[in-house]
Scaffold this active site. Structure first.
Site, PDB file in Angstrom:
ATOM      1  CB  CYS A 239      -0.970  -0.011   1.175  1.00 59.02           C
ATOM      2  SG  CYS A 239      -0.212   0.043   2.819  1.00 59.02           S
TER       3      CYS A 239
ATOM      4  CG  HIS B 247      -4.382  -0.151   3.806  1.00 61.11           C
ATOM      5  ND1 HIS B 247      -3.628  -1.058   3.090  1.00 61.11           N
ATOM      6  CD2 HIS B 247      -5.351   0.285   2.959  1.00 61.11           C
ATOM      7  CE1 HIS B 247      -4.128  -1.167   1.868  1.00 61.11           C
ATOM      8  NE2 HIS B 247      -5.175  -0.364   1.767  1.00 61.11           N
TER       9      HIS B 247
ATOM     10  CG  HIS C  81      -6.578   0.659  -1.616  1.00 63.75           C
ATOM     11  ND1 HIS C  81      -6.689  -0.180  -0.537  1.00 63.75           N
ATOM     12  CD2 HIS C  81      -7.732   0.448  -2.328  1.00 63.75           C
ATOM     13  CE1 HIS C  81      -7.832  -0.840  -0.561  1.00 63.75           C
ATOM     14  NE2 HIS C  81      -8.484  -0.482  -1.650  1.00 63.75           N
TER      15      HIS C  81
END
Length: 253
Positions: free
Chosen positions: A159, A210, A222
């Protein structure tokens, strides 16, 4: 152009395989909200071959007649990439590639590119602050790219590696860590978010772990996970990530 039909008088886009409202929005420089309002769409679903109106001649609507856009030549410098050059001249990467018949993002120092200096038609953009649409346009090029732990290159991303790679194309050097990226940039509340801002989540219960890039309409792009398909769009307002959201930060100005 691979299923695109854009006529100056009609501004019609024909949906092709792999298209989504977010992708079309980034490519054509029109918000998802506008696309849905103009075409009376009640959902985000599209069909291949569907014709979408894009609101007429958008250059003229913006007070920037296409004849007033200065065309010139630009010599690629060391450290340049398509994102930086497009930003410099107020263009999109898609338009820059179209104008120069480019099939890849690879540039060689000294190469001559045709550019349209749209800043000549809008002097207030001198210095050209980064437009978040350019960020999403770049990020959308990697939809479907595999998730790879520790990855920060086109072959695979985690990520924060994905965010780091996308922003590096615009001259930003972000840390390869979601929690560290959270400490970078300006703090925002939900009402202040705009396209290109970073959104952060605590998925494991032990702090921020994240990150994604806000793409508008409560969606973000993402590198999710191996099981979820790598680089995808997800929702901030429903599903798994709605309950894990922590906050947003603005990196660019």
């Amino acid at each position: 152009m691979g299923g695109t039909s854009l006529e100056a008088s009609e501004s019609v886009y024909i949906v092709k395989s792999g298209d989504s409202l977010w992708k079309i929005s980034a490519q054509q420089g029109i918000s998802i909200k506008e696309i849905k309002e103009i075409n009376h769409l009640s959902s985000d679903s599209l069909k291949i071959g569907q014709k979408l109106l894009l609101g007429g001649n958008r250059e003229a609507e913006a007070g920037k007649d296409i004849t007033a856009v200065g065309q010139e030549s630009y010599t690629v410098q060391a450290g340049d990439n398509l994102g930086l050059i497009a930003q410099k001249f107020g263009m999109t990467v898609a338009r820059l590639k179209e104008l120069n018949n480019l099939n890849s993002d690879i540039l060689n120092e000294g190469h001559q590119l045709r550019v349209e200096n749209r800043n000549l038609a809008n002097p207030s953009r001198s210095g050209v602050p980064l437009d978040g649409r350019f960020i999403i346009e770049k990020a959308a090029q990697y939809l479907g790219t595999a998730y790879r732990y520790g990855g920060e290159g086109p072959a695979g991303f985690d990520c924060s590696g994905f965010v780091r790679y996308i922003f590096s194309n615009f001259g930003y050097d972000l840390p390869h860590n979601a929690a560290a990226q959270f400490k970078t940039g300006a703090e925002l509340d939900g009402s202040e978010m705009k396209i290109g801002d970073l959104v952060f989540f605590a998925c494991g219960g032990r702090g921020i772990d994240h990150v994604g890039i806000y793409s508008g309409d409560m969606k973000f792009i993402h590198s999710s996970s191996p099981r979820s398909g790598g680089v995808i769009y997800s929702s901030l307002s429903e599903g798994y990530y709605a309950g894990k959201y922590v906050g947003a930060r603005r990196i660019f100005h």
